[in-house]
Design a protein around this motif. Structure first.
Motif, mmCIF file in Angstrom:
data_model
loop_
_atom_site.group_PDB
_atom_site.id
_atom_site.type_symbol
_atom_site.label_atom_id
_atom_site.label_comp_id
_atom_site.label_asym_id
_atom_site.label_seq_id
_atom_site.Cartn_x
_atom_site.Cartn_y
_atom_site.Cartn_z
ATOM 1 N N ASN A 10 0.807 -1.221 0.000
ATOM 2 C CA ASN A 10 0.000 0.000 0.000
ATOM 3 C C ASN A 10 0.839 1.268 0.000
ATOM 4 N N GLU A 11 2.093 1.172 0.469
ATOM 5 C CA GLU A 11 2.952 2.355 0.514
ATOM 6 C C GLU A 11 3.225 2.909 -0.881
ATOM 7 N N TYR A 12 3.157 2.054 -1.911
ATOM 8 C CA TYR A 12 3.441 2.510 -3.271
ATOM 9 C C TYR A 12 2.232 3.158 -3.931
ATOM 10 N N ARG A 13 1.069 2.940 -3.370
ATOM 11 C CA ARG A 13 -0.147 3.506 -3.954
ATOM 12 C C ARG A 13 -0.088 5.028 -4.017
ATOM 13 N N LYS A 14 0.578 5.627 -3.031
ATOM 14 C CA LYS A 14 0.662 7.098 -2.979
ATOM 15 C C LYS A 14 1.491 7.666 -4.124
ATOM 16 N N ASP A 15 2.266 6.823 -4.811
ATOM 17 C CA ASP A 15 3.094 7.289 -5.928
ATOM 18 C C ASP A 15 2.284 7.536 -7.191
ATOM 19 N N PHE A 16 1.002 7.181 -7.181
ATOM 20 C CA PHE A 16 0.162 7.270 -8.381
ATOM 21 C C PHE A 16 -0.932 8.312 -8.149
ATOM 22 N N PRO A 17 -0.660 9.564 -8.493
ATOM 23 C CA PRO A 17 -1.598 10.651 -8.173
ATOM 24 C C PRO A 17 -2.963 10.481 -8.817
ATOM 25 N N ILE A 18 -3.044 9.801 -9.945
ATOM 26 C CA ILE A 18 -4.323 9.655 -10.636
ATOM 27 C C ILE A 18 -5.337 8.873 -9.803
ATOM 28 N N LEU A 19 -4.837 8.049 -8.881
ATOM 29 C CA LEU A 19 -5.737 7.234 -8.060
ATOM 30 C C LEU A 19 -6.430 8.050 -6.978
ATOM 31 N N ASN A 20 -5.924 9.253 -6.729
ATOM 32 C CA ASN A 20 -6.489 10.095 -5.668
ATOM 33 C C ASN A 20 -7.585 10.991 -6.221
ATOM 34 N N GLN A 21 -8.621 10.385 -6.760
ATOM 35 C CA GLN A 21 -9.724 11.162 -7.318
ATOM 36 C C GLN A 21 -11.013 10.372 -7.165
ATOM 37 N N GLU A 22 -12.113 11.076 -7.352
ATOM 38 C CA GLU A 22 -13.415 10.432 -7.375
ATOM 39 C C GLU A 22 -13.938 10.380 -8.808
ATOM 40 N N VAL A 23 -14.622 9.286 -9.117
ATOM 41 C CA VAL A 23 -15.272 9.124 -10.411
ATOM 42 C C VAL A 23 -16.750 8.862 -10.149
ATOM 43 N N ASN A 24 -17.591 9.709 -10.694
ATOM 44 C CA ASN A 24 -19.040 9.594 -10.473
ATOM 45 C C ASN A 24 -19.388 9.570 -8.986
ATOM 46 N N GLY A 25 -18.650 10.391 -8.202
ATOM 47 C CA GLY A 25 -18.937 10.525 -6.788
ATOM 48 C C GLY A 25 -18.404 9.420 -5.905
ATOM 49 N N HIS A 26 -17.569 8.548 -6.465
ATOM 50 C CA HIS A 26 -16.991 7.443 -5.692
ATOM 51 C C HIS A 26 -15.471 7.455 -5.854
ATOM 52 N N PRO A 27 -14.728 6.974 -4.850
ATOM 53 C CA PRO A 27 -13.276 6.850 -5.015
ATOM 54 C C PRO A 27 -12.950 5.933 -6.196
ATOM 55 N N LEU A 28 -11.991 6.345 -7.004
ATOM 56 C CA LEU A 28 -11.611 5.552 -8.170
ATOM 57 C C LEU A 28 -11.038 4.207 -7.738
ATOM 58 N N VAL A 29 -11.575 3.143 -8.338
ATOM 59 C CA VAL A 29 -11.015 1.798 -8.198
ATOM 60 C C VAL A 29 -10.587 1.373 -9.599
ATOM 61 N N TYR A 30 -9.293 1.433 -9.856
ATOM 62 C CA TYR A 30 -8.786 1.193 -11.216
ATOM 63 C C TYR A 30 -8.393 -0.272 -11.373
ATOM 64 N N LEU A 31 -9.174 -0.997 -12.152
ATOM 65 C CA LEU A 31 -8.946 -2.427 -12.374
ATOM 66 C C LEU A 31 -8.832 -2.719 -13.874
ATOM 67 N N ASP A 32 -8.035 -1.893 -14.549
ATOM 68 C CA ASP A 32 -7.854 -2.048 -16.002
ATOM 69 C C ASP A 32 -6.393 -1.929 -16.393
ATOM 70 N N SER A 33 -5.496 -2.390 -15.537
ATOM 71 C CA SER A 33 -4.062 -2.256 -15.810
ATOM 72 C C SER A 33 -3.580 -3.159 -16.931
ATOM 73 N N ALA A 34 -4.341 -4.217 -17.260
ATOM 74 C CA ALA A 34 -3.946 -5.064 -18.380
ATOM 75 C C ALA A 34 -4.067 -4.307 -19.694
ATOM 76 N N ALA A 35 -4.940 -3.290 -19.733
ATOM 77 C CA ALA A 35 -5.049 -2.437 -20.921
ATOM 78 C C ALA A 35 -3.964 -1.376 -20.917
#
Length: 408
Positions: A2-27
């Motif tokens: 989890n310590e590395y999660r902070k290195d990815f600023p794009i994850l610190n946002q909301e999408v459609n009023g919810h915290p972003l859960v990005y599960l498309d890294s294979a793309a």
């Protein structure tokens, strides 16, 4: 992790009023600040073309560009940087092999062997080459769980086979293939082994000398690097004998009115101004991943997949494709939910801030083998955690309930 999660600023946002859960890294994966800063630094301070100039900026750019090539060499344990060719990505890398080595070495009646699980990038180039050369394109049958049997490989690859092309990890089934053993079978029959490592290089340690593959391709954008940069690895003795397919500046040694000669490896395959920032960014991404440790990343994803499989299998009406054993698959799960089209499912999840992929995943022959038109796919990377999977499972249950109520 989890310590590395902070290195990815794009994850610190909301999408459609919810915290972003990005599960498309294979793309495509997200990019850490360490990579973004290196790319920005190049454009802010070192922006110049490589190889051509003698001024300070040009020298700095060239040093960073060629320094990244050495990082790639070390990352996959190639013998020499002469075996590391920059491309636009996996698609370009495989097309380069098919259009250069393939056209030079495939004759009428020769066999090209691939599998049903190949991404279109590792299928269409061989399909077109076979058509052009009147060669035979053969497919290795899959086992019921989406794996391949070495016995089947031995029956399919013959002395007529000249190329065996296979994904190291399937972008749909998640299957991790026994590349080293398949390469040995290919070589016993006089064929070369081409590996699509687009889904493997970001997630597991690769040693091309241990695998003994002849060519290997992967993309930077799936492994924390910028888009538009990729790698083609090839054994030096094969690349030396192979003619380039792009001609122009950078790749030439001497040009006369009616004839030209090429630079030595690897530059004879790198015509034109390259993606300098992309290459430098790829070098920074390799530094980042290496610092974490590829074995650690692989174990983290293994644990996430194991947890996700156990939780998703509790959902009534879900169909999960590929091996059930997390030891046999990479960090993705492809599935369908009874009564819900994958595109509808992805739309509902997106309204909850959850990003997954839906469609045929550039693998239409595999969809036909699975007897489906499309699937949904959740893929994980080093920045994902169990909370992301919990959100996915909750979202799947909510989607199932919603569509059941709509169509009752």
């Amino acid at each position: 992790m989890n310590e590395y999660r902070k290195d990815f600023p794009i994850l610190n946002q909301e999408v459609n009023g919810h915290p972003l859960v990005y599960l498309d890294s294979a793309a495509t994966s997200q990019k850490p600040v360490q990579v973004l800063e290196v790319v920005r630094k190049y454009y802010d301070f070192d922006n110049a073309n490589v190889h051509r100039g003698v001024h300070t900026l040009g020298n700095r750019a060239t040093d960073a560009y060629e320094g990244a090539r050495e990082k790639v060499r070390k990352f996959i344990n190639a013998k020499s940087t002469k075996e590391i060719i920059y491309t636009r990505g996996t698609t370009t890398s495989i097309n380069t092999v098919a259009s250069s080595y393939g056209r030079q070495n495939i004759q009428e009646g020769d066999e090209i062997v691939i599998t049903y699980m190949e991404h279109h990038s590792n299928l269409i180039p061989w399909q077109q080459l076979a058509k052009e050369k009147k060669a035979v394109l053969k497919y290795i049958d899959l086992e019921e769980d989406g794996t391949i049997s070495l016995e089947t490989v031995k029956k399919t690859v013959t002395p007529k086979t000249k190329i065996v092309a296979m994904t190291m990890a399937s972008n749909v089934l998640g299957t991790i293939n026994p590349i080293k053993e398949v390469a040995a079978i290919a070589h016993e029959n006089g064929a070369v082994m081409v590996v699509d490592a687009a889904q493997a290089a970001p997630h597991m340690k690769i040693d091309v000398q241990d695998l003994d593959c002849d060519f290997l391709a992967f993309s930077g954008h799936k492994m924390c690097a910028p888009t538009g940069i990729g790698i083609l690895y090839g054994k030096q003795e094969l690349l030396e004998k192979t003619e380039p397919i792009e001609f122009g500046g950078e790749m030439i040694d001497f040009v006369d009115l009616y004839d030209s000669t090429w630079k030595e490896l690897p530059w004879k395959f790198e015509g034109g101004t390259p993606n300098i920032a992309g290459a430098i960014g790829l070098g920074a991404a390799i530094d980042y991943l290496t610092n974490i440790g590829m074995e650690r990343i692989r174990q983290h994803e293994h644990d996430l997949v194991a947890y996700a499989l156990s939780e998703m299998e509790k959902i009534e009406g879900i169909h999960i494709y590929g091996p059930k054993d997390p030891d046999k698959r990479c960090g993705l799960i492809t599935f369908n939910l009874d009564g819900v089209h994958p595109h509808d499912l992805a739309t509902v999840l997106d309204m909850r801030g959850i990003a997954i992929r839906a469609g045929h995943h550039c693998a239409q022959p595999l969809m036909k083998w699975l007897n489906v038109s499309a699937t949904a796919r959740a893929s994980f990377y080093l920045y994902n955690n169990k909370e992301d999977i919990d959100a996915l499972v909750e979202g799947l249950r909510a989607a199932k309930e919603y569509f059941n109520n709509v169509f009752e």
